[in-house]
Design a protein around this motif. Structure first.
Motif, PDB file in Angstrom:
ATOM      1  N   ARG A 150     -81.300  -3.693   8.396  1.00  0.00           N
ATOM      2  CA  ARG A 150     -82.535  -3.330   7.699  1.00  0.00           C
ATOM      3  C   ARG A 150     -82.368  -2.711   6.164  1.00  0.00           C
ATOM      4  O   ARG A 150     -83.294  -2.862   5.346  1.00  0.00           O
ATOM      5  N   THR A 151     -81.286  -2.053   5.973  1.00  0.00           N
ATOM      6  CA  THR A 151     -80.882  -1.609   4.552  1.00  0.00           C
ATOM      7  C   THR A 151     -80.954  -2.673   3.748  1.00  0.00           C
ATOM      8  O   THR A 151     -81.622  -2.577   2.286  1.00  0.00           O
ATOM      9  N   MET A 152     -80.451  -3.807   4.087  1.00  0.00           N
ATOM     10  CA  MET A 152     -80.457  -5.209   3.111  1.00  0.00           C
ATOM     11  C   MET A 152     -81.638  -5.868   2.890  1.00  0.00           C
ATOM     12  O   MET A 152     -81.978  -6.269   1.959  1.00  0.00           O
ATOM     13  N   GLU A 153     -82.561  -5.778   4.059  1.00  0.00           N
ATOM     14  CA  GLU A 153     -83.736  -6.218   3.762  1.00  0.00           C
ATOM     15  C   GLU A 153     -84.656  -5.359   2.999  1.00  0.00           C
ATOM     16  O   GLU A 153     -85.178  -6.001   2.137  1.00  0.00           O
ATOM     17  N   GLU A 154     -84.345  -4.081   3.224  1.00  0.00           N
ATOM     18  CA  GLU A 154     -85.033  -3.187   2.221  1.00  0.00           C
ATOM     19  C   GLU A 154     -84.774  -3.400   0.838  1.00  0.00           C
ATOM     20  O   GLU A 154     -85.646  -3.485  -0.215  1.00  0.00           O
ATOM     21  N   ARG A 155     -83.558  -3.543   0.476  1.00  0.00           N
ATOM     22  CA  ARG A 155     -82.884  -3.312  -0.842  1.00  0.00           C
ATOM     23  C   ARG A 155     -83.381  -4.740  -1.562  1.00  0.00           C
ATOM     24  O   ARG A 155     -83.713  -5.013  -2.557  1.00  0.00           O
ATOM     25  N   GLY A 156     -83.368  -5.883  -0.660  1.00  0.00           N
ATOM     26  CA  GLY A 156     -83.678  -7.191  -1.004  1.00  0.00           C
ATOM     27  C   GLY A 156     -84.979  -7.330  -1.317  1.00  0.00           C
ATOM     28  O   GLY A 156     -85.358  -7.811  -2.428  1.00  0.00           O
ATOM     29  N   SER A 157     -85.969  -6.831  -0.591  1.00  0.00           N
ATOM     30  CA  SER A 157     -87.443  -7.025  -1.032  1.00  0.00           C
ATOM     31  C   SER A 157     -87.563  -6.002  -2.243  1.00  0.00           C
ATOM     32  O   SER A 157     -88.465  -6.164  -3.037  1.00  0.00           O
ATOM     33  N   GLU A 158     -87.112  -4.674  -2.345  1.00  0.00           N
ATOM     34  CA  GLU A 158     -87.337  -4.017  -3.521  1.00  0.00           C
ATOM     35  C   GLU A 158     -86.740  -4.731  -4.760  1.00  0.00           C
ATOM     36  O   GLU A 158     -87.518  -4.706  -5.836  1.00  0.00           O
ATOM     37  N   LEU A 159     -85.659  -5.247  -4.707  1.00  0.00           N
ATOM     38  CA  LEU A 159     -85.210  -5.913  -5.987  1.00  0.00           C
ATOM     39  C   LEU A 159     -85.970  -7.205  -6.298  1.00  0.00           C
ATOM     40  O   LEU A 159     -86.393  -7.497  -7.309  1.00  0.00           O
ATOM     41  N   LEU A 160     -86.557  -7.830  -5.298  1.00  0.00           N
ATOM     42  CA  LEU A 160     -87.298  -9.225  -5.523  1.00  0.00           C
ATOM     43  C   LEU A 160     -88.680  -8.866  -5.978  1.00  0.00           C
ATOM     44  O   LEU A 160     -89.132  -9.541  -6.905  1.00  0.00           O
ATOM     45  N   THR A 161     -88.977  -7.791  -5.616  1.00  0.00           N
ATOM     46  CA  THR A 161     -90.303  -7.193  -6.181  1.00  0.00           C
ATOM     47  C   THR A 161     -90.401  -6.765  -7.211  1.00  0.00           C
ATOM     48  O   THR A 161     -90.682  -7.257  -8.473  1.00  0.00           O
ATOM     49  N   LYS A 162     -89.172  -5.916  -8.092  1.00  0.00           N
ATOM     50  CA  LYS A 162     -88.597  -5.846  -9.193  1.00  0.00           C
ATOM     51  C   LYS A 162     -88.581  -7.005 -10.047  1.00  0.00           C
ATOM     52  O   LYS A 162     -89.238  -6.781 -11.224  1.00  0.00           O
ATOM     53  N   VAL A 163     -88.054  -8.021  -9.936  1.00  0.00           N
ATOM     54  CA  VAL A 163     -88.126  -9.313 -10.726  1.00  0.00           C
ATOM     55  C   VAL A 163     -89.329 -10.107 -10.527  1.00  0.00           C
ATOM     56  O   VAL A 163     -89.219 -11.358 -10.704  1.00  0.00           O
ATOM     57  N   HIS A 164     -90.434  -9.604  -9.835  1.00  0.00           N
ATOM     58  CA  HIS A 164     -91.772 -10.463  -9.754  1.00  0.00           C
ATOM     59  C   HIS A 164     -91.591 -11.680  -8.914  1.00  0.00           C
ATOM     60  O   HIS A 164     -92.240 -12.597  -9.176  1.00  0.00           O
ATOM     61  N   ILE A 165     -91.039 -11.500  -7.735  1.00  0.00           N
ATOM     62  CA  ILE A 165     -90.985 -12.704  -6.698  1.00  0.00           C
ATOM     63  C   ILE A 165     -91.812 -12.005  -5.721  1.00  0.00           C
ATOM     64  O   ILE A 165     -91.674 -11.031  -4.986  1.00  0.00           O
ATOM     65  N   PRO A 166     -93.096 -12.664  -5.305  1.00  0.00           N
ATOM     66  CA  PRO A 166     -93.934 -12.383  -4.620  1.00  0.00           C
ATOM     67  C   PRO A 166     -93.204 -12.142  -3.101  1.00  0.00           C
ATOM     68  O   PRO A 166     -92.458 -13.001  -2.557  1.00  0.00           O
ATOM     69  N   VAL A 167     -93.661 -10.937  -2.318  1.00  0.00           N
ATOM     70  CA  VAL A 167     -93.131 -10.895  -1.008  1.00  0.00           C
ATOM     71  C   VAL A 167     -93.216 -11.862  -0.107  1.00  0.00           C
ATOM     72  O   VAL A 167     -92.194 -12.151   0.473  1.00  0.00           O
ATOM     73  N   TYR A 168     -94.428 -12.823  -0.059  1.00  0.00           N
ATOM     74  CA  TYR A 168     -94.546 -13.774   0.876  1.00  0.00           C
ATOM     75  C   TYR A 168     -93.549 -14.918   0.603  1.00  0.00           C
ATOM     76  O   TYR A 168     -93.501 -15.694   1.545  1.00  0.00           O
ATOM     77  N   ARG A 169     -92.857 -14.807  -0.424  1.00  0.00           N
ATOM     78  CA  ARG A 169     -91.957 -16.004  -0.572  1.00  0.00           C
ATOM     79  C   ARG A 169     -90.410 -15.580  -0.769  1.00  0.00           C
ATOM     80  O   ARG A 169     -89.478 -16.309  -0.739  1.00  0.00           O
ATOM     81  N   MET A 170     -90.252 -14.260  -0.142  1.00  0.00           N
ATOM     82  CA  MET A 170     -88.833 -14.027  -0.156  1.00  0.00           C
ATOM     83  C   MET A 170     -87.917 -14.705   0.764  1.00  0.00           C
ATOM     84  O   MET A 170     -86.786 -14.682   0.647  1.00  0.00           O
ATOM     85  N   LYS A 171     -88.631 -15.085   1.946  1.00  0.00           N
ATOM     86  CA  LYS A 171     -87.780 -15.856   2.857  1.00  0.00           C
ATOM     87  C   LYS A 171     -87.649 -17.336   2.613  1.00  0.00           C
ATOM     88  O   LYS A 171     -87.084 -18.237   3.304  1.00  0.00           O
ATOM     89  N   GLU A 172     -88.229 -17.633   1.454  1.00  0.00           N
ATOM     90  CA  GLU A 172     -88.332 -19.127   0.909  1.00  0.00           C
ATOM     91  C   GLU A 172     -86.877 -19.378   0.196  1.00  0.00           C
ATOM     92  O   GLU A 172     -86.337 -18.428  -0.392  1.00  0.00           O
TER      93      GLU A 172
END
Length: 281
Positions: A150-172
Motif C-alpha cells: 500500500r505504501t508503494m502504491e500511495e508513493r507511486g501515485s503521488e509521484l506520478l501525479t506530481k509529474v502529470h501522468i494521469p491516474v487512469y494511466r498509472m497501470k499502463e
C-alpha cells in the motif's frame, strides 16, 4: 553563494580511460594525444582529472559536445561504469569519510537506490517499458528495501501525479507512452526514495520543443519544492541557462571552464566556450 554549506558531493581527480595506455600516453605530465585519443595504442581518455563540488539544493550544469566525456562522467557517478581512478565523497553517506568508488558492490547498490536517482537520455535504460508505470516506481522502492504494497502504491501515485501522468494511466506500460511521458515516468522513478542527488543525462534530447519546455519546467518545479541537488548534463546551452546555477564546460575529457552560469554565458573565457555561446545566440 553556498559559502557556509559543505558540498553534498565532492569529486576529486576522477579518471576514466578505455584501453591500457602505452609509453606515449600513460604519463599524464607529457601525454601526447589526438584530442582525448592516443593514436599509437588507441586508448581513449574519456575523463581526465575531473574535480568539482556539488552543493545542497544546487543545480550544476555540465555542458560539452558529443564525446567530451560528460555522459561517461555520469555513468561513473552512478556506478554504471567503473572509474580508472579518483575519489567521490558524499556528505550524507558514512559522514563523508569514504571514497564511494572504493566501496563494495553491495554498498554501491545501496547508494544508487537510496541516495541518488538518475534519468537517462534513453528511457530504455531507466525503465522497464513493459512494466506498469507504478510498477517501475515500486521496483526502485523494493530495491531500497520497501515491502509494504500500500505504501508503494500511495508513493507511486503521488509521484506520478506530481509529474502529470494521469491516474487512469498509472497501470499502463511506458512502452505505450510518448517520449515526454516516458521521461516524466523516469523522473518519478528516480525520485521514489527521496534521494538528495538527482543525475540528469541529456533528458530532453530528442523531444519536441514544447515537450522539452514542459519537462524542464517540471524539473525546475520539483527541484525547488524538494530542494534536491541536481547534476545536469546537456549539450544544449538553452537547457543549461534555464536550470543551472553553475556550469562546468567539458572538452576532450577535461573541464576547461567553470563558473556561475550567467557569467559563463555572458563572458566566456575559453575559445571553445565562446564558440558554444555564439552558436546559441
Amino acid at each position: 553563494m553556498h559559502a557556509a554549506d559543505e558540498p553534498i558531493l565532492k569529486i576529486r581527480e576522477l579518471n576514466k580511460q578505455f584501453g591500457t595506455g602505452c609509453t606515449r600516453c600513460s604519463n599524464s605530465a607529457d601525454r601526447q594525444l589526438d584530442r582525448n585519443y592516443c593514436p599509437v595504442c588507441g586508448t581513449v581518455y574519456s575523463c581526465r582529472d575531473i574535480s568539482f563540488d556539488l552543493y545542497p539544493g544546487e543545480v550544476l550544469g555540465i555542458v560539452g559536445e558529443s564525446g567530451s566525456g560528460k555522459s561517461t562522467l555520469m555513468k561513473c557517478l552512478y556506478f554504471d561504469q567503473e572509474v580508472t581512478s579518483g575519489e567521490a565523497i558524499l556528505s550524507v553517506y558514512k559522514d563523508g569519510s569514504f571514497n564511494l568508488f572504493e566501496e563494495s558492490s553491495q554498498q554501491k547498490r545501496y547508494i544508487r537506490n537510496q541516495l541518488m536517482g538518475k534519468v537517462y537520455q534513453n528511457p530504455v535504460l531507466g525503465l522497464r517499458l513493459r512494466f506498469s508505470s507504478i510498477g517501475n516506481i515500486a521496483e526502485k522502492m523494493i530495491a531500497a528495501g520497501s515491502r509494504h504494497v500500500r505504501t508503494m502504491e500511495e508513493r507511486g501515485s503521488e509521484l506520478l501525479t506530481k509529474v502529470h501522468i494521469p491516474v487512469y494511466r498509472m497501470k499502463e506500460a511506458p512502452e505505450n507512452f510518448s517520449g515526454g511521458m516516458q521521461q516524466r515516468v523516469q523522473i518519478a522513478k528516480a525520485l521514489s526514495n527521496n534521494p538528495p542527488i538527482l543525475l540528469l543525462d541529456e533528458v530532453t534530447t530528442g523531444l519536441d520543443l514544447s515537450v522539452q519546455a514542459s519537462v524542464l519546467d517540471l524539473i525546475k518545479h520539483l527541484q525547488r519544492e524538494l530542494n534536491i541537488s541536481i547534476l545536469l548534463v546537456s549539450h544544449d546551452l538553452g537547457v543549461i541557462r534555464m536550470l543551472a546555477d553553475r556550469t562546468l564546460v567539458m572538452l576532450d575529457g577535461q573541464i576547461i571552464e567553470q563558473g556561475l552560469t550567467d557569467q559563463i554565458l555572458e563572458d566566456p573565457q575559453h575559445a571553445y566556450t565562446q564558440q558554444l555561446v555564439h552558436s546559441l545566440l
